[in-house]
Design a protein around this motif. Structure first.
Motif, short mmCIF file in Angstrom:
data_model
loop_
_atom_site.label_atom_id
_atom_site.label_comp_id
_atom_site.label_asym_id
_atom_site.label_seq_id
_atom_site.Cartn_x
_atom_site.Cartn_y
_atom_site.Cartn_z
N TYR A 1 7.52 -12.98 6.91
CA TYR A 1 6.46 -12.66 7.77
C TYR A 1 5.33 -13.57 7.59
O TYR A 1 5.03 -14.38 6.78
N ALA A 2 4.60 -13.99 8.85
CA ALA A 2 3.49 -14.45 8.76
C ALA A 2 2.18 -13.70 8.29
O ALA A 2 2.17 -12.44 8.72
N GLY B 1 0.82 -1.25 0.20
CA GLY B 1 0.12 -0.08 0.02
C GLY B 1 1.05 1.26 -0.02
O GLY B 1 1.70 1.37 -0.90
N ASP B 2 0.79 2.01 1.07
CA ASP B 2 1.64 3.14 1.30
C ASP B 2 2.71 2.81 2.43
O ASP B 2 3.42 4.03 2.86
N ASN B 3 2.90 1.82 2.79
CA ASN B 3 3.70 1.51 3.89
C ASN B 3 4.86 0.55 3.76
O ASN B 3 4.99 -0.35 2.83
N SER B 4 6.15 1.11 4.30
CA SER B 4 7.39 0.44 3.98
C SER B 4 7.61 -0.80 4.95
O SER B 4 6.94 -0.64 6.14
N LEU B 5 8.08 -1.73 4.08
CA LEU B 5 8.24 -2.98 5.15
C LEU B 5 9.40 -3.55 4.70
O LEU B 5 9.95 -3.80 3.53
N PHE C 1 1.10 -8.44 8.62
CA PHE C 1 2.17 -8.62 8.22
C PHE C 1 2.95 -8.96 9.51
O PHE C 1 3.28 -7.87 10.33
N HIS C 2 3.13 -10.17 10.21
CA HIS C 2 3.17 -10.48 11.75
C HIS C 2 4.79 -11.12 11.64
O HIS C 2 5.13 -11.94 11.07
N TYR D 1 -1.89 -14.67 19.61
CA TYR D 1 -1.42 -13.88 18.98
C TYR D 1 -1.32 -12.25 19.57
O TYR D 1 -2.09 -12.14 20.34
N ASP D 2 -0.13 -11.80 19.40
CA ASP D 2 0.19 -10.41 19.99
C ASP D 2 0.15 -9.41 19.08
O ASP D 2 1.07 -9.04 18.13
N PRO D 3 -0.71 -8.31 18.88
CA PRO D 3 -0.49 -7.15 18.09
C PRO D 3 0.80 -6.39 17.96
O PRO D 3 1.04 -5.91 17.05
N ASN D 4 1.43 -6.55 19.25
CA ASN D 4 2.76 -6.10 19.61
C ASN D 4 3.83 -6.34 18.58
O ASN D 4 5.04 -5.91 18.38
N GLU D 5 3.48 -7.52 18.11
CA GLU D 5 4.59 -8.31 17.20
C GLU D 5 4.21 -7.90 15.73
O GLU D 5 4.86 -8.79 14.85
N ASP D 6 3.10 -7.23 15.28
CA ASP D 6 2.87 -6.94 14.06
C ASP D 6 3.90 -5.98 13.48
O ASP D 6 4.50 -5.34 14.29
N ALA D 7 4.61 -6.27 12.13
CA ALA D 7 5.25 -5.29 11.51
C ALA D 7 4.42 -4.25 10.71
O ALA D 7 5.17 -3.17 10.52
#
Length: 275
Positions: free
Chosen positions: A81-82, A72-76, A96-97, A111-117
């Motif tokens: 990633y999971a 989208g508009d976000n860098s990774l 993307f986790h 699942y821990d949202p803090n581990e989301d990339a």
């Protein structure tokens, strides 16, 4: 015992420009079930709205990018990633986790949202053709990006993926030009510039340098003809295309004979209009 899987494993690799995407996932089938949201009687479907889904079956779906990427508009950053999703009726949240260890129900429980990339919101699309087995595919591929499509039932999610191929090429081109470039080097740079419609005057210089060093080939002269046409030099482009066509005829390259014939006819018409 090794037995057939209800949701068989699949692996797909897709090159995009100078980058590669690899997806590993398992493919569940609909089997007449309500897939997303609620069943007609109000009971939850296979993937209820608002609850995490592992984008397939069995262990979590994995996606690997060989270079840095823009979703989208976000860098990774490049890496593995999971993939997870949170489907809702009018939007989906795609995740993307970083944690790659979850399996099955464990992914939902731990699942821990803090581990989301990265997490992005996208609109689902209803399509006409029914997809029985969950499918991940790539479409609209060019040098710089693609769409990753998820299809199951009549639901489709399309995720825009972009790579900065021009930046990668810029570094590669500078390196090649500083290290005794050959005729092929000049040709490949010129062809890339022409395909991307950038640096057209430089592309002309490079392809002419390729011809000077490497001699006459149908593909050198074909790219030169395309570049000349991009510069609106239609008479010169026609001359170059005729040379390319004759050389292609000698080598039995019928496809390039036809391509040059089509271009010559088109450029003759444009030349008349220009005059």
């Amino acid at each position: 015992m090794n037995h057939p899987k209800a949701s068989p494993f699949a692996r797909i690799e897709q090159e995009v420009g100078l980058s590669k995407i690899t997806v590993e996932y398992s493919r569940p089938s609909a089997k007449g079930r309500t897939l997303f949201g609620n069943q007609p009687n109000g009971a939850p479907g296979l993937v209820p709205y608002g609850r995490i889904w592992r984008v397939g079956a069995n262990e979590s779906t994995k996606i690997t990018f060989s270079t840095n990427v823009i979703i989208g508009d976000n860098s990774l950053e490049k890496g593995t990633y999971a993939l997870y999703a949170f489907p809702y009726e009018n939007k989906w949240e795609i995740v993307f986790h970083k944690n790659l260890t979850h399996w099955g129900e464990d992914g939902r429980k731990n699942y821990d949202p803090n581990e989301d990339a990265l997490r992005i919101a996208l609109l689902p699309t209803e399509v006409k053709d029914f997809q029985e087995s969950f499918l991940i595919s790539f479409d609209d591929i060019d040098h710089n990006g693609t769409l990753m499509n998820w299809n199951w039932g009549t639901t489709q999610i399309s995720i825009p993926i972009h790579f900065d191929t021009k930046a990668i090429m810029k570094v590669q081109i500078a390196d090649k030009l500083s290290n005794a470039p050959s005729a092929q080097t000049y040709y490949e740079i010129a062809r890339y510039y022409q395909e991307q419609n950038i640096h057209t005057n430089e592309a002309k210089e490079y392809v002419e340098r390729a011809i000077e060093l490497g001699g006459d080939t149908y593909y050198f002269h074909r790219v030169r003809s395309l570049i000349l046409a991009d510069l609106k030099m239609f008479d010169e482009a026609i001359t170059a295309a005729k040379i390319s066509m004759k050389l292609a005829e000698k080598e039995g390259k019928d496809e390039f004979v036809r391509l040059n014939q089509d271009n010559i006819a088109h450029w003759k018409a444009l030349s008349i209009i220009k005059k």
